[in-house]
Write a protein that holds these residues in place. Sequence first.
Motif, PDB file in Angstrom:
ATOM      1  N   VAL A  40      24.395   6.232  97.521  1.00  0.00           N
ATOM      2  CA  VAL A  40      25.123   7.268  96.790  1.00  0.00           C
ATOM      3  C   VAL A  40      25.850   6.688  95.581  1.00  0.00           C
ATOM      4  O   VAL A  40      25.843   7.265  94.514  1.00  0.00           O
ATOM      5  CB  VAL A  40      26.111   8.007  97.718  1.00  0.00           C
ATOM      6  CG1 VAL A  40      26.985   8.964  96.936  1.00  0.00           C
ATOM      7  CG2 VAL A  40      25.358   8.745  98.803  1.00  0.00           C
ATOM      8  N   TRP A  41      26.466   5.544  95.742  1.00  0.00           N
ATOM      9  CA  TRP A  41      27.228   4.940  94.656  1.00  0.00           C
ATOM     10  C   TRP A  41      26.718   3.542  94.403  1.00  0.00           C
ATOM     11  O   TRP A  41      26.558   2.784  95.360  1.00  0.00           O
ATOM     12  CB  TRP A  41      28.697   4.861  95.028  1.00  0.00           C
ATOM     13  CG  TRP A  41      29.538   4.323  93.931  1.00  0.00           C
ATOM     14  CD1 TRP A  41      30.108   5.027  92.932  1.00  0.00           C
ATOM     15  CD2 TRP A  41      29.892   2.956  93.725  1.00  0.00           C
ATOM     16  NE1 TRP A  41      30.799   4.192  92.099  1.00  0.00           N
ATOM     17  CE2 TRP A  41      30.681   2.903  92.571  1.00  0.00           C
ATOM     18  CE3 TRP A  41      29.613   1.772  94.373  1.00  0.00           C
ATOM     19  CZ2 TRP A  41      31.198   1.723  92.063  1.00  0.00           C
ATOM     20  CZ3 TRP A  41      30.120   0.593  93.878  1.00  0.00           C
ATOM     21  CH2 TRP A  41      30.910   0.585  92.726  1.00  0.00           C
ATOM     22  N   PRO A  42      26.429   3.100  93.238  1.00  0.00           N
ATOM     23  CA  PRO A  42      26.408   3.893  92.021  1.00  0.00           C
ATOM     24  C   PRO A  42      25.203   4.824  91.995  1.00  0.00           C
ATOM     25  O   PRO A  42      24.201   4.572  92.637  1.00  0.00           O
ATOM     26  CB  PRO A  42      26.302   2.859  90.911  1.00  0.00           C
ATOM     27  CG  PRO A  42      25.607   1.706  91.544  1.00  0.00           C
ATOM     28  CD  PRO A  42      26.021   1.713  92.992  1.00  0.00           C
ATOM     29  N   ASP A  43      25.310   5.863  91.235  1.00  0.00           N
ATOM     30  CA  ASP A  43      24.253   6.859  91.170  1.00  0.00           C
ATOM     31  C   ASP A  43      23.056   6.261  90.437  1.00  0.00           C
ATOM     32  O   ASP A  43      23.133   5.919  89.272  1.00  0.00           O
ATOM     33  CB  ASP A  43      24.771   8.107  90.444  1.00  0.00           C
ATOM     34  CG  ASP A  43      23.840   9.288  90.625  1.00  0.00           C
ATOM     35  OD1 ASP A  43      22.756   9.102  91.190  1.00  0.00           O
ATOM     36  OD2 ASP A  43      24.221  10.382  90.212  1.00  0.00           O
ATOM     37  N   HIS A  44      21.930   6.140  91.133  1.00  0.00           N
ATOM     38  CA  HIS A  44      20.721   5.506  90.585  1.00  0.00           C
ATOM     39  C   HIS A  44      19.933   6.410  89.662  1.00  0.00           C
ATOM     40  O   HIS A  44      18.982   5.959  89.049  1.00  0.00           O
ATOM     41  CB  HIS A  44      19.809   5.062  91.733  1.00  0.00           C
ATOM     42  CG  HIS A  44      20.411   4.020  92.587  1.00  0.00           C
ATOM     43  ND1 HIS A  44      20.587   2.734  92.169  1.00  0.00           N
ATOM     44  CD2 HIS A  44      20.895   4.071  93.855  1.00  0.00           C
ATOM     45  CE1 HIS A  44      21.131   2.031  93.130  1.00  0.00           C
ATOM     46  NE2 HIS A  44      21.334   2.813  94.168  1.00  0.00           N
ATOM     47  N   ARG A  45      20.287   7.675  89.548  1.00  0.00           N
ATOM     48  CA  ARG A  45      19.450   8.599  88.781  1.00  0.00           C
ATOM     49  C   ARG A  45      19.377   8.247  87.301  1.00  0.00           C
ATOM     50  O   ARG A  45      18.458   8.647  86.617  1.00  0.00           O
ATOM     51  CB  ARG A  45      19.954  10.030  88.938  1.00  0.00           C
ATOM     52  CG  ARG A  45      19.607  10.598  90.286  1.00  0.00           C
ATOM     53  CD  ARG A  45      20.116  11.984  90.409  1.00  0.00           C
ATOM     54  NE  ARG A  45      21.558  11.918  90.601  1.00  0.00           N
ATOM     55  CZ  ARG A  45      22.367  12.947  90.476  1.00  0.00           C
ATOM     56  NH1 ARG A  45      21.901  14.120  90.157  1.00  0.00           N
ATOM     57  NH2 ARG A  45      23.648  12.825  90.680  1.00  0.00           N
ATOM     58  N   ASP A  46      20.339   7.480  86.790  1.00  0.00           N
ATOM     59  CA  ASP A  46      20.332   7.173  85.358  1.00  0.00           C
ATOM     60  C   ASP A  46      19.139   6.312  84.958  1.00  0.00           C
ATOM     61  O   ASP A  46      18.586   6.481  83.889  1.00  0.00           O
ATOM     62  CB  ASP A  46      21.626   6.464  84.963  1.00  0.00           C
ATOM     63  CG  ASP A  46      22.828   7.370  85.127  1.00  0.00           C
ATOM     64  OD1 ASP A  46      22.640   8.605  85.111  1.00  0.00           O
ATOM     65  OD2 ASP A  46      23.941   6.844  85.285  1.00  0.00           O
ATOM     66  N   GLY A  84      21.790  11.522 102.190  1.00  0.00           N
ATOM     67  CA  GLY A  84      20.736  12.368 101.628  1.00  0.00           C
ATOM     68  C   GLY A  84      21.222  13.780 101.367  1.00  0.00           C
ATOM     69  O   GLY A  84      20.890  14.387 100.349  1.00  0.00           O
ATOM     70  N   VAL A  85      22.019  14.304 102.282  1.00  0.00           N
ATOM     71  CA  VAL A  85      22.582  15.646 102.105  1.00  0.00           C
ATOM     72  C   VAL A  85      23.491  15.669 100.884  1.00  0.00           C
ATOM     73  O   VAL A  85      23.461  16.622 100.094  1.00  0.00           O
ATOM     74  CB  VAL A  85      23.336  16.089 103.381  1.00  0.00           C
ATOM     75  CG1 VAL A  85      24.115  17.362 103.142  1.00  0.00           C
ATOM     76  CG2 VAL A  85      22.371  16.262 104.541  1.00  0.00           C
ATOM     77  N   TYR A  86      24.279  14.602 100.705  1.00  0.00           N
ATOM     78  CA  TYR A  86      25.146  14.524  99.531  1.00  0.00           C
ATOM     79  C   TYR A  86      24.312  14.544  98.245  1.00  0.00           C
ATOM     80  O   TYR A  86      24.644  15.234  97.284  1.00  0.00           O
ATOM     81  CB  TYR A  86      26.015  13.268  99.579  1.00  0.00           C
ATOM     82  CG  TYR A  86      26.738  13.034  98.280  1.00  0.00           C
ATOM     83  CD1 TYR A  86      27.896  13.732  97.986  1.00  0.00           C
ATOM     84  CD2 TYR A  86      26.230  12.162  97.326  1.00  0.00           C
ATOM     85  CE1 TYR A  86      28.557  13.548  96.776  1.00  0.00           C
ATOM     86  CE2 TYR A  86      26.871  11.977  96.114  1.00  0.00           C
ATOM     87  CZ  TYR A  86      28.029  12.674  95.843  1.00  0.00           C
ATOM     88  OH  TYR A  86      28.662  12.495  94.648  1.00  0.00           O
ATOM     89  N   GLY A 145      22.731  17.808  93.374  1.00  0.00           N
ATOM     90  CA  GLY A 145      21.707  18.177  92.406  1.00  0.00           C
ATOM     91  C   GLY A 145      20.456  17.320  92.437  1.00  0.00           C
ATOM     92  O   GLY A 145      19.520  17.571  91.684  1.00  0.00           O
ATOM     93  N   ASP A 146      20.410  16.309  93.279  1.00  0.00           N
ATOM     94  CA  ASP A 146      19.238  15.438  93.370  1.00  0.00           C
ATOM     95  C   ASP A 146      18.437  15.824  94.615  1.00  0.00           C
ATOM     96  O   ASP A 146      18.341  15.065  95.572  1.00  0.00           O
ATOM     97  CB  ASP A 146      19.680  13.972  93.429  1.00  0.00           C
ATOM     98  CG  ASP A 146      18.505  13.013  93.466  1.00  0.00           C
ATOM     99  OD1 ASP A 146      17.378  13.421  93.165  1.00  0.00           O
ATOM    100  OD2 ASP A 146      18.742  11.835  93.803  1.00  0.00           O
ATOM    101  N   GLN A 147      17.861  17.032  94.574  1.00  0.00           N
ATOM    102  CA  GLN A 147      17.132  17.528  95.746  1.00  0.00           C
ATOM    103  C   GLN A 147      15.952  16.628  96.103  1.00  0.00           C
ATOM    104  O   GLN A 147      15.747  16.306  97.269  1.00  0.00           O
ATOM    105  CB  GLN A 147      16.628  18.964  95.522  1.00  0.00           C
ATOM    106  CG  GLN A 147      17.702  19.995  95.463  1.00  0.00           C
ATOM    107  CD  GLN A 147      18.295  20.146  94.067  1.00  0.00           C
ATOM    108  OE1 GLN A 147      17.843  19.540  93.105  1.00  0.00           O
ATOM    109  NE2 GLN A 147      19.321  20.965  93.954  1.00  0.00           N
TER     110      GLN A 147
END
Length: 169
Positions: free
Chosen positions: A56-62, A117-119, A124-126
């Motif tokens: 969850v932290w850090p957010d890997h989506r970047d 995963g729920v978080y 927004g990262d379904q």
Amino acid sequence: MSWHMAHMAGMGLLVAVAAPAVTILLARFAPGADRWAVPAWAALPGFVLLHAAVTVWPDHRDHMPMGPSPHDAVPALVLLAGAVAFWAPVLGVRRRLPDAGRTLYLFTAMPLLDLAGVYRVASGDQAGGLSMIVGMLPMGLAMVVITWNWIGSEERRAALAETPAGADR
């Protein structure tokens, strides 16, 4: 998007498949290696926190849409080491829980580990969150197998206790 989903599923598989395999191999071929094993009461909450921190932290989506980067290996290795410590009370030798304890340990761990995963889904990262949850489904299979073995051993023990002392088998 597909690299991100594969990465998150891979993190789930790392916890649910690779770490138990490493733990079993260590127990079989290096039984003294589990001297480092922590007790279950510390392994479970410690790994839940580590798992949340890595996923969850850090957010890997970047950086995920661009593909893998060299620094992606560090969180994966940290997660693998923590997951091996998590699985030691279930599959290890020295601090292995009894069958009932192993079942309770995994029944408690699964929903707690799925919270990351729920978080991710709720934030927004379904695709990433669901991929991670699906990747961890083998843990549920392990839980079912361990529970089934425990039930079978209890039934055998009860049948032996009911057999008269002098009866032929």
